[in-house]
Enzyme design. Sequence first.
Site, mmCIF file in Angstrom:
data_model
loop_
_atom_site.group_PDB
_atom_site.id
_atom_site.type_symbol
_atom_site.label_atom_id
_atom_site.label_comp_id
_atom_site.label_asym_id
_atom_site.label_seq_id
_atom_site.Cartn_x
_atom_site.Cartn_y
_atom_site.Cartn_z
ATOM 1 N N CYS A 1 56.199 -9.317 -17.798
ATOM 2 C CA CYS A 1 56.474 -9.196 -16.367
ATOM 3 C C CYS A 1 57.350 -7.964 -16.184
ATOM 4 O O CYS A 1 57.277 -7.034 -16.978
ATOM 5 C CB CYS A 1 57.139 -10.465 -15.829
ATOM 6 S SG CYS A 1 58.684 -10.884 -16.649
ATOM 7 N N HIS B 1 63.746 -7.350 -7.654
ATOM 8 C CA HIS B 1 62.760 -8.337 -8.131
ATOM 9 C C HIS B 1 62.622 -9.426 -7.073
ATOM 10 O O HIS B 1 63.523 -10.228 -6.861
ATOM 11 C CB HIS B 1 63.224 -8.936 -9.456
ATOM 12 C CG HIS B 1 62.151 -9.666 -10.209
ATOM 13 N ND1 HIS B 1 61.650 -10.882 -9.803
ATOM 14 C CD2 HIS B 1 61.474 -9.332 -11.333
ATOM 15 C CE1 HIS B 1 60.722 -11.274 -10.656
ATOM 16 N NE2 HIS B 1 60.591 -10.351 -11.598
#
Length: 644
Positions: free
Chosen positions: A25, A566
Amino acid sequence: MDYSKVASEVIEAVGKDNLVAVAHCATRLRLVLKDDTKVNQNALDDSADVKGTFKTDGQYQVIIGPGDVNFVYAEIIKETGLKEVSTDDLKQIAVKDRKFNPLMVLIKLLSDIFVPIIPALVAGGLLMALNNFLTSGGLFGAKSLIEQYPNIKGISDMIQLMSAAPFMFLPVLVGISAAKRFGANQFLGAAIGMIMTTPSLGGAEKFWNILGYHVTQTNYMYQVIPVLAAIWILSHLEKFFHKKLPSAVDFTFTPLLSVMITGFLTFTVVGPIMLFVSNGITDAIVWLYNTTGFIGMTIFGGTYSLIVMTGLHQSFPAIETQLLSAWRNGSGHGDFIFVVASMANVAQGAATFAIWALTKNSKTKGLASSAGVSALLGITEPALFGVNLKYRFPFFCALIGAGVAAGVAGLFQVVAVSLGSAGFLGFLSIYAKSIPFYVICELISFAVAFTLTYMYGKTKAASVFATEAAIDTEEVTEAKEVVEANEAAAPVLTDETILSPIVGSIVDLKDVNDPVFSSGAMGQGIAVKPSEGIVYAPADAEVTIAFATGHAYGLKTKNGAEILIHVGIDTVSMNGEGFNQQVAQGDKVKAGDVLGTFDATKIAAAGLDDTTMVIVTNTADYVSVTPVAEGAVTKGEAVIELKA
């Protein structure tokens, strides 16, 4: 960073033949392994390019950092020949690769629901503890404080009311949190909680006559399990009607039908059954406590940290809430689980401090000191996984200390009357008359664990610490040479203010439900609970990372700060669904420019958290990285101050 070298280190540490699949990720490698026990953890811990590791949901995750993890991932794929997979595919592989464990699924579910509402319960519980100080006799003389000073009775009554509210209307709090977890509308979840706690409900002596069937008007104040069942039903009904009803009537009739049917099923069938189950569980726990006494507390204390290792402790807040509710109603003894947890946490902290005293390795000393303090305040994961389990013997010495202290607490029947910090500050949550005994037990826990760890380390493990000292000397010399060689080439940073890229409410980074961010492994910063789905540039900067999934952005400001934004937790698994990226890698942006958008409703429907992290990933390059905002923040408001 030498990506090929880091990839080789990771492969060697986990074992090439042990790798089943790998994905990545924005910040970390996500590995599915055949056997986690074969990992050479020390090798990963000693790697300068690995920022941390942890295990969750069948995945072994290695934190590398934004901008680097994708290149390391590519090298791993090249070296192993494994097929590239998405994080969503990896989840499916992880589930297939391990045996389905319904108990762990239930524990994760309870944790997701109860962790967000713990602050409200802590506030109510501590107010309850404060009222105990005012109303308990024997603390400040034979008479209580309100008997000695009648003028403060009004204050006591007000505190009593405030302390009772979070527990009395607990179904409303659980309804909101459970609705979010199950993918239902949170306000409908709150409505169900309100319906179940409406003051006009009369209890067993009142009922509705529905077609000749008597439905008892049960009031579900203080209850947990019945409302969980009700919200689960609500979520399925809401999803069903959203899917089946035409859009013209969906907005009106989906809430109506969902609430009406859920309410009817709750009062007629589900509520009575779940109330019976709930009371049975509480009675069984109280019976076990009464029957086993201090022996049971000793065993529980001696195994509590083992339970933490498995993650089973995540289900305890739900049980503790029931115990506190029973105590609040006068039908229980209070929360003994909190007492055991406090003894175990202090013991692990004491063992960690013993390692601090024993080791000459500067890296271990630094980790042990911070982890020890954290454990004494109730957070033991850094002490457990970073220090005590590494050496093993401190962990077991701490188990002994916790068992002894918990047994003594059982003898004196020390219990908590609220949730709080399970450590040295835990006395605030203890029944007023038991506070002196609680403090004594905490000191016993610390003394036994520290002494056993230190004495064993001095005699049986002395060679380990001597070896560490030699290695540390070599590492310091090498590090000094590297710093001196690169110092001239390092960019000159200047003080800078980072602006909020999100409109919403500030969340303390340590409270984020993702250890990569909450631990500070990626750097310091803040988190924001969004109130609108737009991501803005927090400074004049260059876009260094723009993930195709649109859930994360990396920027480097003109003054040298490296910022990671994020959006949400584990939102990479949505594969871009609900995200719209409006910049590309290499773009130059001004503060306030739109980087992208996201749909919070789709994130919630996926059962994920949209809390957005804003991290300074080169934190180590600054003298200080200080959050400067609290409460609500808007676009362009200062949130982080950087001092170079």
